[in-house]
Design an enzyme around this catalytic site. Structure first.
Site, PDB file in Angstrom:
ATOM      1  N   ARG A 105       0.326  14.864  12.782  1.00  0.00           N
ATOM      2  CA  ARG A 105       0.884  14.575  11.459  1.00  0.00           C
ATOM      3  C   ARG A 105       1.021  15.834  10.584  1.00  0.00           C
ATOM      4  NH1 ARG A 105      -1.385   8.971   9.379  1.00  0.00           N
ATOM      5  NH2 ARG A 105       0.612   8.954   8.297  1.00  0.00           N
ATOM      6  N   LYS A 116       0.844  -1.203   0.000  1.00  0.00           N
ATOM      7  CA  LYS A 116       0.000   0.000   0.000  1.00  0.00           C
ATOM      8  C   LYS A 116       0.882   1.257   0.000  1.00  0.00           C
ATOM      9  CE  LYS A 116      -1.690   1.519   4.022  1.00  0.00           C
ATOM     10  NZ  LYS A 116      -1.310   2.911   4.318  1.00  0.00           N
ATOM     11  N   ASN A 117       1.925   1.273   0.840  1.00  0.00           N
ATOM     12  CA  ASN A 117       2.716   2.496   1.018  1.00  0.00           C
ATOM     13  C   ASN A 117       3.736   2.719  -0.090  1.00  0.00           C
ATOM     14  OD1 ASN A 117       1.174   2.938   3.213  1.00  0.00           O
ATOM     15  ND2 ASN A 117       2.732   2.386   4.721  1.00  0.00           N
ATOM     16  N   CYS A 176      -4.951  12.789  12.469  1.00  0.00           N
ATOM     17  CA  CYS A 176      -5.683  11.521  12.451  1.00  0.00           C
ATOM     18  C   CYS A 176      -5.482  10.881  13.820  1.00  0.00           C
ATOM     19  CB  CYS A 176      -5.165  10.616  11.344  1.00  0.00           C
ATOM     20  SG  CYS A 176      -3.552   9.945  11.709  1.00  0.00           S
ATOM     21  N   ARG A 192      -8.633  -0.489   4.819  1.00  0.00           N
ATOM     22  CA  ARG A 192      -7.779   0.498   4.169  1.00  0.00           C
ATOM     23  C   ARG A 192      -6.444  -0.121   3.782  1.00  0.00           C
ATOM     24  NH1 ARG A 192      -7.105   5.997   7.231  1.00  0.00           N
ATOM     25  NH2 ARG A 192      -5.824   6.196   5.378  1.00  0.00           N
ATOM     26  N   ARG A 245      -4.582  10.744   4.300  1.00  0.00           N
ATOM     27  CA  ARG A 245      -3.454  11.677   4.387  1.00  0.00           C
ATOM     28  C   ARG A 245      -2.541  11.554   3.175  1.00  0.00           C
ATOM     29  NH1 ARG A 245       0.034  14.221   7.595  1.00  0.00           N
ATOM     30  NH2 ARG A 245       2.229  13.850   7.209  1.00  0.00           N
ATOM     31  N   ASP A 291       4.813   0.660  11.933  1.00  0.00           N
ATOM     32  CA  ASP A 291       3.572   0.074  11.412  1.00  0.00           C
ATOM     33  C   ASP A 291       3.363  -1.358  11.877  1.00  0.00           C
ATOM     34  OD1 ASP A 291       3.662   1.763   8.169  1.00  0.00           O
ATOM     35  OD2 ASP A 291       3.124   2.433  10.175  1.00  0.00           O
TER      36      ASP A 291
HETATM   37  C1  EPZ Z   1       4.202   7.007   6.027  1.00  0.00           C
HETATM   38  O1  EPZ Z   1       3.404   8.014   6.591  1.00  0.00           O
HETATM   39  C2  EPZ Z   1       3.305   5.779   5.957  1.00  0.00           C
HETATM   40  N1  EPZ Z   1       2.150   6.059   5.104  1.00  0.00           N
HETATM   41  C3  EPZ Z   1       2.831   5.420   7.367  1.00  0.00           C
HETATM   42  O2  EPZ Z   1       2.049   4.233   7.266  1.00  0.00           O
HETATM   43  C4  EPZ Z   1       4.064   5.132   8.222  1.00  0.00           C
HETATM   44  O3  EPZ Z   1       3.644   4.854   9.553  1.00  0.00           O
HETATM   45  C5  EPZ Z   1       4.989   6.354   8.224  1.00  0.00           C
HETATM   46  O4  EPZ Z   1       5.335   6.701   6.874  1.00  0.00           O
HETATM   47  C6  EPZ Z   1       6.272   6.109   9.004  1.00  0.00           C
HETATM   48  O5  EPZ Z   1       6.927   4.993   8.485  1.00  0.00           O
HETATM   49  C7  EPZ Z   1       2.310   6.030   3.751  1.00  0.00           C
HETATM   50  O6  EPZ Z   1       3.392   5.804   3.243  1.00  0.00           O
HETATM   51  C8  EPZ Z   1       1.081   6.272   2.937  1.00  0.00           C
HETATM   52  P1  EPZ Z   1       6.170  10.367   8.174  1.00  0.00           P
HETATM   53  P2  EPZ Z   1       3.947   9.550   6.623  1.00  0.00           P
HETATM   54  O7  EPZ Z   1       6.064  11.630   7.395  1.00  0.00           O
HETATM   55  O8  EPZ Z   1       4.738   9.823   5.423  1.00  0.00           O
HETATM   56  C9  EPZ Z   1       6.415  13.690  11.499  1.00  0.00           C
HETATM   57  C10 EPZ Z   1       0.217   2.835   7.692  1.00  0.00           C
HETATM   58  O9  EPZ Z   1      -0.217   2.340   8.740  1.00  0.00           O
HETATM   59  N2  EPZ Z   1       6.377  14.670  10.388  1.00  0.00           N
HETATM   60  O10 EPZ Z   1       7.368   9.498   8.010  1.00  0.00           O
HETATM   61  O11 EPZ Z   1       2.788  10.406   6.922  1.00  0.00           O
HETATM   62  C11 EPZ Z   1       5.086  12.989  11.672  1.00  0.00           C
HETATM   63  O12 EPZ Z   1       4.213  13.766  12.462  1.00  0.00           O
HETATM   64  C12 EPZ Z   1       0.668   4.279   7.664  1.00  0.00           C
HETATM   65  O13 EPZ Z   1       0.346   2.214   6.605  1.00  0.00           O
HETATM   66  C13 EPZ Z   1       6.540  16.020  10.664  1.00  0.00           C
HETATM   67  O14 EPZ Z   1       6.707  16.410  11.816  1.00  0.00           O
HETATM   68  O15 EPZ Z   1       4.887   9.484   7.909  1.00  0.00           O
HETATM   69  C14 EPZ Z   1       5.476  11.703  12.352  1.00  0.00           C
HETATM   70  O16 EPZ Z   1       5.567  11.915  13.748  1.00  0.00           O
HETATM   71  C15 EPZ Z   1       0.450   4.976   9.008  1.00  0.00           C
HETATM   72  N3  EPZ Z   1       6.493  16.913   9.639  1.00  0.00           N
HETATM   73  C16 EPZ Z   1       6.854  11.400  11.778  1.00  0.00           C
HETATM   74  O17 EPZ Z   1       7.315  12.630  11.182  1.00  0.00           O
HETATM   75  C17 EPZ Z   1       6.318  16.523   8.336  1.00  0.00           C
HETATM   76  O18 EPZ Z   1       6.310  17.388   7.433  1.00  0.00           O
HETATM   77  C18 EPZ Z   1       6.850  10.323  10.703  1.00  0.00           C
HETATM   78  O19 EPZ Z   1       5.935  10.725   9.707  1.00  0.00           O
HETATM   79  C19 EPZ Z   1       6.157  15.139   8.077  1.00  0.00           C
HETATM   80  C20 EPZ Z   1       6.194  14.233   9.119  1.00  0.00           C
END
Ligand code: EPZ
Length: 417
Positions: A121, A22-23, A116, A396, A92, A303
């Site tokens: 996020r 998915k990701n 969420c 999802r 998202r 995850d």
């Molecule tokens: C991706 O989400 C995945 N989703 C998530 O999977 C996964 O948990 C996550 O990466 C971490 O591995 C998809 O790929 C569609 P991040 P993403 O940006 O990109 C902070 C699932 O269950 N952050 O790496 O949204 C954020 O708040 C989903 O399949 C900022 O502060 O995750 C978080 O605490 C859930 N500012 C941390 O970084 C930003 O601009 C990691 O978020 C971006 C992120």
């Protein structure tokens, strides 16, 4: 709303095919916006999040055909570089269209995703990075308005954000000159996206490391690309096998995508066997406690944290789980405790004291991976019936999970409310 009815106690045994990730599929779908000719993705999973992204792309004018296994997307007809709130708030990852839109069309209007269940996020790193590439960013009634011709630059991410890495890598493919991105995410899904973008004509190097270099090009063409297997789905099924004292093999899975996780399965005493395209895990005689700290790849994947917590509720001994990636990813704790688990949460740390067994109970899913944890807990409970409400969360990210678990011997059925 559907619910899952589970009567646990059966050891899961047998093999299950892992679907496309998915990701990986979601950013790859967004990358279709960059292609001047149709992009075909093979091994696309049939998931609600994929349908949501497809709906958003269609809203913008991308013409897509999805057969349930491969998807053809033609972005020649994109006339509306806008992603509306009512579509973005549902998922998202819709925000991933921002980078490709501004790279291809010089402008974009994308709703801020909002928070969420697992955290606020924010998208500040995405926006700061686009500004570094010369984009004018403004906020207008909950929307990000991005405009400008992108030029190559150096930018260091405050945190190795997966989404921000993907946004900036896609944007940089069309930025004039050289871009260097530091402290980027190293997940396999980043590498898969870079592989596809390079096949489309991009010039990206370093994907999978902590520094990515991109030389901008004038245009990108559509290609055919195979989505990598879903490492989180593979891990979820392996956990279900170990948690039910069974013996499960996940087919077309890549062990090299699960470095921090497979070691932990071995550490708790599960038998783990890795072959060319499959991974087997068994624990017919139970398993012991361990400590987990989630980290960006190649650390223990956030995850798989909730699913592993469910597993550890019945381990021999006490486990300490630290969640360092998201600020609120223990939504499954209260529900697991209602099933007889003994878990105490203190901030971003959970102490899981092993109990002899869980009891079935009606429980509520809150987010994708927490709902997978509750299904696993239901499969583990030898007494009573577990009814997991709001299973749209699980749909999802997992395709027909009840059918595939039942094929492994689980007593599980979906009931329409
Ligand atoms: C991706 O989400 C995945 N989703 C998530 O999977 C996964 O948990 C996550 O990466 C971490 O591995 C998809 O790929 C569609 P991040 P993403 O940006 O990109 C902070 C699932 O269950 N952050 O790496 O949204 C954020 O708040 C989903 O399949 C900022 O502060 O995750 C978080 O605490 C859930 N500012 C941390 O970084 C930003 O601009 C990691 O978020 C971006 C992120």
């Amino acid at each position: 709303m559907d619910k899952m009815i589970i009567r646990g106690g059966n050891p899961l045994k047998g093999s299950v095919h892992v679907r496309g990730a998915k990701n990986a599929a979601l950013p790859l779908m967004a990358a279709s916006i960059l292609a001047e000719t149709p992009l075909t993705l093979h091994n696309v999973p049939c998931l609600h999040d994929v349908f949501s992204m497809d709906k958003l792309l269609s809203f913008m004018g991308v013409h897509s055909e999805f057969t349930g296994r491969y998807m053809v997307m033609d972005s020649a007809g994109v006339v509306n570089p806008e992603a509306p709130y009512e579509l973005v708030r549902k998922m998202r990852a819709s925000f991933f269209v921002l980078g490709p839109l501004v790279a291809r069309f010089g402008r974009a209007r994308v709703s801020l995703p909002g928070g969420c269940a697992i955290g606020t996020r924010p998208v500040d790193i995405h926006l700061k990075g686009l500004e570094a590439l010369g984009c004018d960013i403004s906020l207008d009634e909950g929307y990000v308005v991005a405009e400008g011709k992108l030029t190559g630059a150096s930018f260091t991410l405050d945190f190795p954000s997966v989404g921000a890495t993907e946004t900036l890598m896609m944007a940089a493919t069309r930025a004039e000159g050289l871009t260097r991105l530091y402290n980027v995410a190293r997940e396999p899904e980043i590498e898969d996206l870079a592989l596809c973008l390079n096949a489309m004509g991009a010039q990206i190097s370093g994907a999978g490391s902590d520094m990515i270099t991109v030389v901008g090009v004038d245009n990108l063409k559509g290609v055919e690309h195979e989505v990598i297997p879903d490492r989180i789905e593979a891990g979820t099924f392996l956990i279900a096998g170990v948690a039910t004292h069974g013996d499960v093999t996940v087919l077309n899975a890549r062990a090299d995508h699960l470095p921090g996780f497979l070691e932990k399965l071995q550490e708790i005493g599960a038998e783990v066997e890795v072959r060319q395209d499959r991974i087997r895990a068994a624990a017919v005689n139970g398993y012991s406690a361990t400590d987990i700290t989630t980290r960006p790849y190649p650390g223990f994947p956030t995850d798989l944290q909730a699913q592993t917590m469910a597993l550890l509720t019945c381990a021999e001994g006490a486990s300490l789980i630290k969640e360092t990636v998201f600020e609120n990813r223990f939504m499954q704790v209260a529900e697991l405790n209602r099933m007889g688990a003994d878990i105490d949460v203190d901030g971003s740390t959970a102490l899981v004291r092993g109990v002899s067994g869980l009891m079935g109970a009606p429980v509520m899913a809150s987010d994708l991976r927490a709902s997978a944890a509750l299904v696993i807990a239901g499969l583990m409970a030898p007494q009573g019936e577990t009814a997991v409400q709001r299973v749209y969360h699980i749909d999802r990210g997992y395709e027909r999970i009840e059918e595939r678990l039942a094929a492994l011997g689980a007593n599980i059925e979906r009931r329409r409310n």
